[in-house]
Design an enzyme around this catalytic site. Sequence first.
Site, PDB file in Angstrom:
ATOM      1  N   GLU A 295       3.179   0.115   5.974  1.00 36.21           N
ATOM      2  CA  GLU A 295       4.388   0.272   5.150  1.00 36.21           C
ATOM      3  C   GLU A 295       4.897   1.690   5.394  1.00 36.21           C
ATOM      4  O   GLU A 295       4.478   2.646   4.739  1.00 36.21           O
ATOM      5  CB  GLU A 295       4.092   0.067   3.658  1.00 36.21           C
ATOM      6  CG  GLU A 295       5.405   0.014   2.886  1.00 36.21           C
ATOM      7  CD  GLU A 295       5.282   0.252   1.390  1.00 36.21           C
ATOM      8  OE1 GLU A 295       6.281   0.044   0.688  1.00 36.21           O
ATOM      9  OE2 GLU A 295       4.204   0.639   0.915  1.00 36.21           O
TER      10      GLU A 295
ATOM     11  N   ASP B 213      -0.705  -0.292   2.544  1.00 33.61           N
ATOM     12  CA  ASP B 213       0.297  -0.010   1.511  1.00 33.61           C
ATOM     13  C   ASP B 213       0.565   1.498   1.410  1.00 33.61           C
ATOM     14  O   ASP B 213      -0.381   2.300   1.409  1.00 33.61           O
ATOM     15  CB  ASP B 213      -0.275  -0.523   0.173  1.00 33.61           C
ATOM     16  CG  ASP B 213       0.672  -0.378  -0.982  1.00 33.61           C
ATOM     17  OD1 ASP B 213       1.727  -1.012  -0.956  1.00 33.61           O
ATOM     18  OD2 ASP B 213       0.352   0.378  -1.925  1.00 33.61           O
TER      19      ASP B 213
HETATM   20  C1  GLC Z   1       4.096  -0.400  -2.067  1.00 31.79           C
HETATM   21  C2  GLC Z   1       4.232  -1.852  -2.450  1.00 31.79           C
HETATM   22  C3  GLC Z   1       4.887  -1.931  -3.793  1.00 31.79           C
HETATM   23  C4  GLC Z   1       4.000  -1.221  -4.786  1.00 31.79           C
HETATM   24  C5  GLC Z   1       3.730   0.220  -4.345  1.00 31.79           C
HETATM   25  C6  GLC Z   1       2.623   0.856  -5.135  1.00 31.79           C
HETATM   26  O1  GLC Z   1       5.320   0.219  -1.926  1.00 31.79           O
HETATM   27  O2  GLC Z   1       4.938  -2.538  -1.471  1.00 31.79           O
HETATM   28  O3  GLC Z   1       5.101  -3.254  -4.196  1.00 31.79           O
HETATM   29  O4  GLC Z   1       4.598  -1.222  -6.046  1.00 31.79           O
HETATM   30  O5  GLC Z   1       3.309   0.259  -2.994  1.00 31.79           O
HETATM   31  O6  GLC Z   1       1.381   0.337  -4.757  1.00 31.79           O
END
Ligand code: GLC
Length: 566
Positions: free
Chosen positions: A293, A232
């Site tokens: 991500e 993440d």
């Molecule tokens: C990432 C996740 C998102 C979350 C953020 C903070 O972007 O995909 O859903 O709110 O991280 O952890």
Amino acid sequence: MKSGILWLYVVAVSVALSLPACAQTAGSAVDAEGHQWWQHAVFYELYPRSFADSNNDGVGDLRGIASKLDYLQSLGVDAIWISPCFPSPQVDFGYDVSDYENIDPMYGTLADFDDLAREAKKHNIRIILDFVVNHTSDQHKWFLDSKSSRASAHRDWYIWRDGKGPNQPPNNWVSIFGGSTWKFDPTTNQFYYHIFYPEQPDLNWRNPAVKDAMFDVTRWWYHRGVSGFRLDAVDTLFEDPNLTDNPITGPGKNAFGDPLEESKYNQKLPEVHDILRGLRQVADENNAVLIGETWTADIAELNKYYGKGNNELQLPMDFLFTTVNKLSPAEFRKQIAAVDSASGWPTFVISNHDIIRSYDRYGDGKHNDQIAKLMAALYLTLRGTPIMYYGEEIGMKTTPPVRQEDVKDPIGRRGWPKEKGRDGERTPMQWNDDANAGFSQAKPWLPVPPTYKTHNVAAESKDPNSILEFYRNLLKLRHTNPALLDGGYAALNENDPNVLSYLRTYKNQTVLVALNMSGSVQKVDFQLSHNGFSSAKSLLSTAKSSVSGDTVTLEPYGVFIGQLSK
Ligand code: GLC
């Protein structure tokens, strides 16, 4: 329309590209040519709150997921990525983790997880967990200790600083979720840093103890049978230790009313790559995959996440693909060519829990179901690994709340009405047309979209022309066709404004994909005989698309996928 390609050149390029596209470092290959399991796998992201509710409390859970493994297997899914299911106060619906080595009681127990892992294995489905690497919950025991005193054992596990003056944060950095990134804590009279909500304090990755503890978390889950992690928010791991102010980029304000600034000093710092290399080593020891991500501005940035010699993330997600927000063959060609030239194996995503569903991004309001099939045919036939999002395979529609008081996602509550939050893409999975779409017998945590009456698994399973059946057939084809699995990509007819077409070629097998991105019938002469092929045979096409001689006829938004023979 005549094909304007130099066909022989295209075929030569395709054969060259059909070699395993990235140097493989470790892990056990699934074939003699060194392909890894994650290159042949179809991943499926599911949001556990919204997938299936076994105990009828309105929130999905692990037993619910386990009860749907037959469905996932029949769909053709090889790995599920479960968004965070760890203990959490749920401020950011699980992305605020208070214990990395357990399951939130809302979702079940560790024993439920073990059962799910065992059952998934029987279904040949691997489990990928979501690893929230940048921050914990403010209720995590590390943070509770950290904030208790300046001398506490975990003080330096987070980022604490003095303010510039009374009530003045240490610098001008703004949170992705609105407001300053700094929160004052009166217990020790210092500010702590949080790039997301204040309830999500950032870990201090410059502290080796943090690194050791977090690396151990991955080992702990690998030993429990997990096959990898989706990392993440990786680009937020490090910040400039001097806390230099970010440059202001314009006079306006963002949806939260904050100044517009470039996150130059608190995002995408180079140190993140040391951590990714380390996590990769641990992953390689476990034949596991790391998905990132990774929000990037261009392919050069994406390449950095693969690492030199592919020693960082195997699957950094290419979100640039999701920035193509209209059905434009030219735009898609450009983006596909870019990611196809990346230094690692491409990863395609068209929807997820943070962005509007592809059904709405590309739908024209009239042909949405047809367009949903078209998009499936696009990203499931490209060279690379696709990551599906639950509900995409049945044409679920983004359904944002209409009243502020119904919003669950805090960014929607804070940013309303400019920013409505992400509830719309997180609604319950539509299993059938019973009450609550068969998701739960209780009122679901988010309302079920009205489309559940027509777009649901049960109804679409009975309809051979449904989006779901198209996905099933396509995934079956993808799993068994070597050209679709491993073949090189070569664009065709690059000036065609309506039809996106390309070849996938592996050894002596060639598949032609033709996708009509327009609302009118298109006929394309592919000049097969001129180019050394005797015929094309449909492998999978939409109802009114076909081939006759050299010409493929495509209905509006039609799809033709055919095998070429010499
Ligand atoms: C990432 C996740 C998102 C979350 C953020 C903070 O972007 O995909 O859903 O709110 O991280 O952890």
